[in-house]
Every structure is written in structure tokens, then in C-alpha cells.
Design a protein around this motif. Structure first.
Motif, PDB file in Angstrom:
ATOM      1  N   ARG A  30      34.083  41.638  50.857  1.00 19.05           N
ATOM      2  CA  ARG A  30      33.085  41.941  49.821  1.00 19.05           C
ATOM      3  C   ARG A  30      33.738  42.513  48.571  1.00 19.05           C
ATOM      4  NH1 ARG A  30      27.224  45.088  50.005  1.00 19.05           N
ATOM      5  NH2 ARG A  30      26.979  45.135  47.737  1.00 19.05           N
ATOM      6  N   LEU A  31      34.641  43.479  48.748  1.00 22.12           N
ATOM      7  CA  LEU A  31      35.287  44.095  47.592  1.00 22.12           C
ATOM      8  C   LEU A  31      36.122  43.072  46.835  1.00 22.12           C
ATOM      9  CD1 LEU A  31      35.861  46.565  45.879  1.00 22.12           C
ATOM     10  CD2 LEU A  31      37.597  47.272  47.550  1.00 22.12           C
ATOM     11  N   THR A  32      36.796  42.198  47.564  1.00 18.21           N
ATOM     12  CA  THR A  32      37.582  41.152  46.907  1.00 18.21           C
ATOM     13  C   THR A  32      36.686  40.245  46.076  1.00 18.21           C
ATOM     14  OG1 THR A  32      39.231  41.164  48.681  1.00 18.21           O
ATOM     15  CG2 THR A  32      39.150  39.215  47.275  1.00 18.21           C
ATOM     16  N   ALA A  33      35.573  39.845  46.642  1.00 10.43           N
ATOM     17  CA  ALA A  33      34.662  38.953  45.919  1.00 10.43           C
ATOM     18  C   ALA A  33      34.125  39.630  44.660  1.00 10.43           C
ATOM     19  CB  ALA A  33      33.512  38.534  46.834  1.00 10.43           C
ATOM     20  N   GLU A  34      33.749  40.900  44.777  1.00  8.93           N
ATOM     21  CA  GLU A  34      33.186  41.587  43.615  1.00  8.93           C
ATOM     22  C   GLU A  34      34.232  41.810  42.530  1.00  8.93           C
ATOM     23  OE1 GLU A  34      30.494  44.780  44.128  1.00  8.93           O
ATOM     24  OE2 GLU A  34      29.534  43.915  45.903  1.00  8.93           O
ATOM     25  N   LEU A  35      35.420  42.187  42.914  1.00  9.57           N
ATOM     26  CA  LEU A  35      36.465  42.374  41.917  1.00  9.57           C
ATOM     27  C   LEU A  35      36.878  41.049  41.284  1.00  9.57           C
ATOM     28  CD1 LEU A  35      38.715  45.186  43.425  1.00  9.57           C
ATOM     29  CD2 LEU A  35      37.661  45.182  41.159  1.00  9.57           C
ATOM     30  N   ALA A  84      30.288  51.826  42.519  1.00 12.95           N
ATOM     31  CA  ALA A  84      29.986  51.030  43.712  1.00 12.95           C
ATOM     32  C   ALA A  84      31.252  50.383  44.266  1.00 12.95           C
ATOM     33  CB  ALA A  84      28.948  49.963  43.367  1.00 12.95           C
ATOM     34  N   LEU A  85      32.127  49.887  43.386  1.00 13.31           N
ATOM     35  CA  LEU A  85      33.389  49.308  43.837  1.00 13.31           C
ATOM     36  C   LEU A  85      34.251  50.363  44.523  1.00 13.31           C
ATOM     37  CD1 LEU A  85      34.291  47.149  40.711  1.00 13.31           C
ATOM     38  CD2 LEU A  85      33.406  46.318  42.901  1.00 13.31           C
ATOM     39  N   ALA A 126      39.632  51.174  42.950  1.00 11.42           N
ATOM     40  CA  ALA A 126      39.198  50.137  43.885  1.00 11.42           C
ATOM     41  C   ALA A 126      40.229  49.023  43.987  1.00 11.42           C
ATOM     42  CB  ALA A 126      37.848  49.574  43.437  1.00 11.42           C
ATOM     43  N   ALA A 127      40.760  48.586  42.847  1.00 14.29           N
ATOM     44  CA  ALA A 127      41.751  47.504  42.862  1.00 14.29           C
ATOM     45  C   ALA A 127      43.040  47.947  43.536  1.00 14.29           C
ATOM     46  CB  ALA A 127      42.027  47.037  41.433  1.00 14.29           C
ATOM     47  N   GLY A 128      43.462  49.186  43.276  1.00 15.35           N
ATOM     48  CA  GLY A 128      44.680  49.693  43.900  1.00 15.35           C
ATOM     49  C   GLY A 128      44.555  49.801  45.400  1.00 15.35           C
ATOM     50  N   VAL A 129      43.438  50.354  45.878  1.00 15.98           N
ATOM     51  CA  VAL A 129      43.225  50.496  47.323  1.00 15.98           C
ATOM     52  C   VAL A 129      43.109  49.124  47.982  1.00 15.98           C
ATOM     53  CG1 VAL A 129      41.558  51.259  49.063  1.00 15.98           C
ATOM     54  CG2 VAL A 129      42.222  52.805  47.212  1.00 15.98           C
TER      55      VAL A 129
END
Length: 715
Positions: free
Chosen positions: A411-416, A376-377, A467-470
Motif C-alpha cells: 500500500r505504501l509503495t503504491a501511494e508513494l 497518512a504516509l 515514509a520514503a526512507g523507511v
């Protein structure tokens, strides 16, 4: 996958190499030597560099995590002080109540109650499987009652046999070696299951034993053999080495090469302009040459003329050398599709933005386990990168894309941030990580597919790394002198890094006491193993070759984001090797070569050491079997077509879904993206089908917008 029952800072134009020290070498204090030549283009290859994610960097990070509950598994067959070798080709020797056979190749090898047994497996093929089960043709018993792994590296392993805690012998086996090295640590009698016959023409102390699949030469110059050939009397320190001799090969030549026991295998790697090279050095007790075996994916290099054995991987040629070296095409990491005005019209851009809006609106809450949560990430990351690419310009479409990108980034920042809270598991039962000090690795609190037993860690963590790299701005650009990557968000990287670095170390550390060396990656095979404990009679296995490739790509993107050059180089080496092996053994093997005579499929679903299945752990559907070798079709997925004829791609798709990729029961979106790699005409057909694809046929790790954009990039 071995899923229980289920479902770089930019790379430099002048390449540097990667450190690949084996855990055995680290424990023994033996550093790997400089790599052997491999080259590509005009750029020289350089020797191995610095260690990757070593103890001094990772220990404080691991100490900051809560301790994992741990899995109850016996380590009685592992010497104290050694890091447990999860996800290894020989894991079955170590874990579990009973040892399993392992496959050093061309041999199979197993423990018996009072000794060891080995042989050359017979390979058979049928329409849906190729089998080469353990062949205990030669059994050596010495009255022992225990066997413990006392030393290992990525390629070789040594066991100590003992009787009533008194040492009896040391036995070493190695991937790619037809030799079983046997050294008496105390004087004893070695009893055989079948008589050997003296072979005086082959040298002093050489005897032979004929088995159904090979002749074995016993090389024991300091031993005495009984008249009936069933007992070998060994003084302390004497060797009784065994070597498998192919039909028609020279017994004397192989016996001479097998005289000195193998003590370890040193691994080195190098990168050049367009090649990734792996070099293995099989060290012997007296420094002499030995016998090594070259598999199909290692065919680049000097020819070998000592005969060959058929394995489940294909023919293995035997070489009179302690050095085994080969190069594969270098694959560049990628976090962004190659989209520009040449691929996209104004209408295309508008279509993609509309699809993104719909995909974002339909995005559900992310799952809490590390596999589906990781997917999902990564889905959010692919959409984010696409939105960023579409946001260039000053028209309304670009403005809409920029707005979508902002929302996805938030959203991705919050989830990570949630996933990467070091103490997250002190506060909740999911979306967090712990450290297992016994098995030496990172474990997600919400287990999936046996992840608590270290199954599939590279599949799971590859999605997080991607996900973290992108999110941080890595694109994989800059390789080979290409344009520089996007601006890296250093503040965000620093925030995520403590936990994401641990995920990277879990699958790519060069080893030490905190993590094993490259936990799942097998440098001899050029691919990873997915089962943590490998409780199988057919050895270890890997199902999703594409998720292994994706994991190495994620490593490279995270290395780019953090500016970790050593990790970047190691990731590129692993990425290139994984992609080459994926084509060689899963999706584009030579169907005219043995052992494929009776195998009627164009792909393999699960590669084991002792068999190859057209199947999966989670579904009998052909689209699942083929599709699991494709997803997640991240931007570097063009490797699937590298050197592969379009006809083979289309044949594989027809095998998955005779009515066309869009009719597939599972992974229809991945199959359509795969179809687009067969050429512009096929890309246009795939694009039309993707536009009409029901939402239910898009994988939970994919999106319609990314599927359309991937296909458009191939027109």
C-alpha cells in the motif's frame, strides 16, 4: 506551525561534515570558510563538506515537473536575480504590499516612508505570553522613497535605500548583532528623530542617543553633525553605524567594535562523535572584529563580558568577537524503535500484532493534501517498520507480522508511486507536485495551511521523506558505530528519487538558483521558521517544533536510503540543532530565568521573534498547545527527555491534561508516549492507559500499535 487560521546509507562511525553555504555567499561568489573547532569525545571535528542538492542535480528534476500556478505576491523590495527568501527571519521585509518589522536581535528593525527605524524592544511577560514588540526608538530619514534587499545570507541582509531611483545608502543588519551598519552610497543628509550628543571620550566621531531601553552610539568619523544633533551630513562612502549599548557597558569599547560595517555572515558547521557545532563569522568591511550576541541555546563556549540585553528568547550576552560558535548534543536519526527481547515478551508481541491488524483494518483512504496526506504516509511507515521488527522469528506471531508488513509495504509503495509521478499534476488535481519558478520551490497541487505561500513546507515534506526512507529500508542505524541499517531497496529508491529529492531540496538544499539555502532553517536560532511570507508585525514564527525535528529526521533517513553523504551530514546537523532549540525554547526552558518571571506555563505553543505564546493557530485547548510540540513522536523522540528532569515532563503533561494524558482532548496518544519518557514506572502507567485509550483519541497520523510499541520501548 504558521498554519493560517487552523489546525544515512548508514551513518559512518568516523563522521564527515556537512556543507552549509549561504545563498548570499553563493550569489556573491564567496565560499564559507572552514568551520571552527567544535568537538565531542575523541573524534576530531571536520570542516564543511560538499554542497547539498545543488543546481546541477536539482534543475533537471525541477524542469520535469509541471509549473505551479504561483501565488500573487509582490517582490518589489527584492533585487532582480535574488532567490525570494521565503521562510526567513527577514521575509517580512520582502513580501507583501507593506514591509513588516523584523528582529535581528537584540534589535528590532523596520522600514519607514523615507528611511529606517530600529531600537531594542522592551520585554514583558504575563501568564500566557511573553512580548517584545518592535521598538522604532531611533528613526533615520534620508528623503528616500524605496528600499530593496540587494544581498542576503542566512544570518544577514543588506538593503539599498534610494530616492527617485538614485542610490542613497546601504543598510545591513544581522541576527545576533546590536549593530546597524549604514553606508552612504551618495552624499546626503541623515535626519534623526531625536538629537545625539557628542561623546568625545568614546572616540572620534562618536555620539550617543538615549532611548527607553538602551543607549545607542553613533559611530560616524567622516560625518559632521549639526549643532542641534538632529542632522548628520554624510559624504559619499562615509559610514554612520549605530550600536546598542547595554546599561553599564563601555560606550567607547562598543563604538570601536561597531566602526566597520558588517558585510555578510559566513556559516559553517561540523559534526564530531557526540556534538554538532555551528560557527558564524561576521565579516566586516575592513576585516576587524565586531560585536556579536549569544542567546541561551548558544551558552556553550567562551563567556561574553560586554553586557547583555533581554530578548524574548532570554538574555543575550554581547561578545567582542566576529566569531560566534557553539555546540549542541548530537541527535542520531531513527526510523525504528529500539525493540528487542529485553523490551518485549511473547505476550507483548502478540498484543502488538493484534493491534496492527486492527489499525490496518481501520486505515481510511489517505487525504490528498501534502500535510494530512503526508501524515497518512508516515503512519503507514511507522506501522510497516513495526511489523517488520515483529516478523523476526518462526512462530505464528512472526508469521502474522510478516503478512501485515507485506500488505503495508504494497500500500505504501503504491501511494508513494502516485505522489512521486513527475507529471502527476498534468493528469490530476491532487496527490502531486509542481515547481514554482518565481518563488523557487516545490508546491503540492492540493494546498493546505498556506502551503502555496510556502508555509510549513518542512512539516509537510518531512512526513514524505520519513515514509520514503523507511519504505526503502532506512532505519538510522549505524550512527556512532552501531549496527548497519537494513538492506536498502535501491530499485525503489531510484523510482521515487526524482520527486523525493526535490522535496528534500526544497527544505535542505545548500542553495543556488533553483532553491534557496535551507529554506526554513535559521542557523543562528538553531530552528526553522514556518511562515513563507511572514506578514506579521511580530516577525516570523514556528508552532510545531517537533514536526521541524521530525523533518530533519526524515531528511537523514532519505539520505541513508540514497547514500547521499552530504545530505546525511547536513540533516544530522539540522536535526541536532532543532532538537536542542526545541528543548531550549518550547518544552524545557529554564523557568527560573528571565523573561519567565510572569509567564506561568511550562511550554510555549508558538515561538515568534517578538513574542512567545501559550497558544496554537488551530485550538485553544492546552492539550493541543503541548501536544503540537510532541507529534509525531517518531523513534528519535527521546530527545524531548534529553537532560530534562522527569518532573518537568510530568508538569507539562499536567498542564495539557490535569486529569492525566489519557484525558486530553487532543493528542492523547502523543502525551502518553511523552509520559513514558519520564521513566519506567511512568511508562507502565502510560501503557495501561494507552491500552484503554478510545480510538477517537489517537491522532490521524498515529496508531494504537505504534503508541503501545513506543511506550514498551521505554520500560
Amino acid at each position: 506551525m504558521s498554519r493560517g487560521p487552523r489546525t544515512f546509507r548508514a551513518f559512518r562511525a568516523a563522521l564527515v561534515t556537512v556543507a552549509a553555504l549561504g545563498v548570499g555567499a553563493l550569489i556573491a561568489g564567496c565560499a564559507s570558510p572552514a568551520g571552527q573547532g567544535g568537538s565531542g569525545g575523541d573524534a576530531p571535528a571536520t570542516a564543511l563538506g560538499q554542497p547539498v542538492l545543488a543546481d546541477e542535480q536539482t534543475r533537471p528534476l525541477a524542469d520535469a515537473l509541471p509549473e505551479a500556478p504561483g501565488t500573487e505576491v509582490s517582490l518589489d523590495r527584492l533585487a532582480e536575480g535574488l532567490v525570494p527568501p521565503t521562510n526567513s527571519w527577514f521575509s517580512g521585509l520582502v513580501f507583501g504590499s507593506e514591509p513588516q518589522p523584523v528582529f535581528p536581535l537584540p534589535l528590532s528593525f523596520g522600514l519607514v516612508a523615507d528611511g529606517v527605524a530600529f531600537g531594542v524592544p522592551e520585554v514583558t511577560s504575563r501568564p500566557g505570553a511573553i512580548s517584545a514588540p518592535h521598538a522604532p526608538a531611533v528613526t533615520l530619514t534620508a528623503g528616500t522613497d524605496s528600499a530593496v534587499v540587494t544581498r542576503y545570507d542566512e544570518v544577514s541582509v543588506t538593503l539599498a535605500l534610494a530616492a527617485a531611483d538614485e542610490p542613497t545608502a546601504e543598510v545591513t543588519i544581522a541576527r545576533g548583532s546590536p549593530v546597524v551598519s549604514y553606508t552612504a552610497t551618495a552624499a546626503h543628509q541623515l535626519r534623526l528623530n531625536a538629537p545625539v550628543e557628542a561623546a568625545p571620550d568614546a572616540g572620534e566621531g562618536v555620539h550617543t542617543l538615549q532611548t527607553p531601553t538602551a543607549t545607542f552610539a553613533l559611530v560616524a568619523p567622516e560625518a559632521s553633525v549639526s549643532d542641534d544633533g538632529l542632522v548628520v551630513e554624510l559624504p559619499e562612502g562615509a559610514t554612520a553605524n549605530w550600536v546598542a549599548v547595554p546599561e553599564g557597558a563601555d560606550v567607547a569599547e562598543l563604538a570601536a567594535l561597531a566602526a566597520s560595517p558588517i558585510t555578510r555572515v559566513e556559516v559553517s558547521a561540523s559534526l564530531a562523535e557526540d556534538a554538532a557545532t555551528t560557527a558564524l563569522t561576521y565579516a566586516t568591511a575592513d576585516g576587524s572584529d565586531t560585536v556579536t550576541g549569544r542567546l541561551p541555546h548558544q551558552s556553550e563556549g567562551a563567556s561574553c563580558e560586554l553586557g547583555s540585553f533581554l530578548t524574548a528568547y532570554g538574555a543575550m550576552e554581547l561578545c567582542a568577537s566576529a566569531e560566534l560558535e557553539w555546540s549542541v548534543p548530537q541527535l542520531a536519526p531513527a526510523g525504528a524503535l529500539a525493540l528487542d527481547d529485553a523490551q518485549l515478551t511473547g505476550d507483548d508481541r502478540a498484543e502488538l500484532v493484534a493491534a496492527l491488524e486492527q489499525d490496518v483494518a481501520e486505515t481510511p483512504e489517505s487525504p490528498a493534501d501534502t500535510y494530512f496526506g503526508g501524515k497518512a504516509l508516515a503512519r503507514l511507515a511507522t506501522m510497516l517498520q513495526l511489523a517488520r521488527q515483529l516478523s523476526t522469528g518462526d512462530d505464528a506471531t512472526a508469521g502474522a507480522a510478516a503478512g501485515i508488513a507485506t500488505g503495508l509495504e504494497e500500500r505504501l509503495t503504491a501511494e508513494l508511486r502516485t505522489w512521486t509521478e513527475p507529471q502527476g499534476c498534468e493528469e490530476r488535481a491532487e496527490r502531486c507536485f509542481t515547481y514554482d519558478p518565481r518563488l523557487r520551490g516545490i508546491v503540492g497541487q492540493e494546498a493546505s495551511f498556506g502551503s502555496e505561500e510556502f508555509n510549513d513546507h518542512h512539516f509537510h515534506y518531512g512526513y514524505f521523506l520519513y515514509a520514503a526512507g523507511v519504505l526503502a529500508g532506512a532505519t538510522g542505524a549505524g550512527v556512532g558505530g552501531g549496527p548497519a541499517s537494513a538492506e536498502i531497496d535501491a530499485e525503489l529508491v531510484d523510482e521515487l528519487r526524482p520527486v523525493i529529492d526535490l522535496l528534500a531540496a526544497d527544505i535542505a538544499s545548500s542553495g543556488g538558483e533553483v532553491f534557496p539555502a535551507q529554506r526554513a532553517f535559521d542557523p543562528y536560532s538553531g530552528h526553522s521558521w514556518a511562515s513563507g511570507f511572514s506578514p506579521f508585525a511580530d516577525g516570523n514564527n514556528q508552532e510545531s517544533s517537533s514536526e521541524a525535528v521530525s523533518a530533519a529526521n526524515g531528511l537523514a533517513l532519505w539520505a541513508e536510503a540514497t547514500g547521499d553523504d552530504a545530505l546525511a551530514d547536513q540533516a544530522q546537523w539540522m536535526l541536532s540543532a532543532e532538537a536542542h532549540s526545541a528543548r531550549s525554547y518550547w518544552t524545557a526552558f529554564d523557568r527560573a530565568a528571565e523573561p519567565y518571571a510572569g509567564y506561568e506555563r511550562g511550554t510555549v505553543g508558538i515561538v515568534w521573534d517578538a513574542k512567545r505564546d501559550f497558544g496554537t493557530w488551530f485550538s485553544p485547548e492546552p492539550s493541543a498547545i503541548v501536544g503540537i510540540q510532541l507529534l509525531p513522536m517518531h523513534p528519535m523522540a527521546g530527545y524531548l527527555a534529553e537532560g530534562v528532569e522527569a518532573e518537568r515532563i510530568l508538569d507539562n503533561i499536567a498542564e495539557a491534561a490535569p486529569g492525566g494524558a489519557e484525558t486530553a482532548t487532543l493528542f492523547a496518544d502523543s502525551l502518553l508516549m511523552y509520559q513514558s519518557l519520564a521513566g519506567p514506572e511512568q511508562a507502565e502507567a502510560a501503557l495501561a492507559a494507552a491500552r484503554e485509550l478510545p480510538a477517537a483519541k489517537i491522532d490521524d497520523g498515529g496508531s494504537r500499535a505504534y503508541t503501545l510499541a513506543f511506550i514498551m520501548s521505554q520500560r
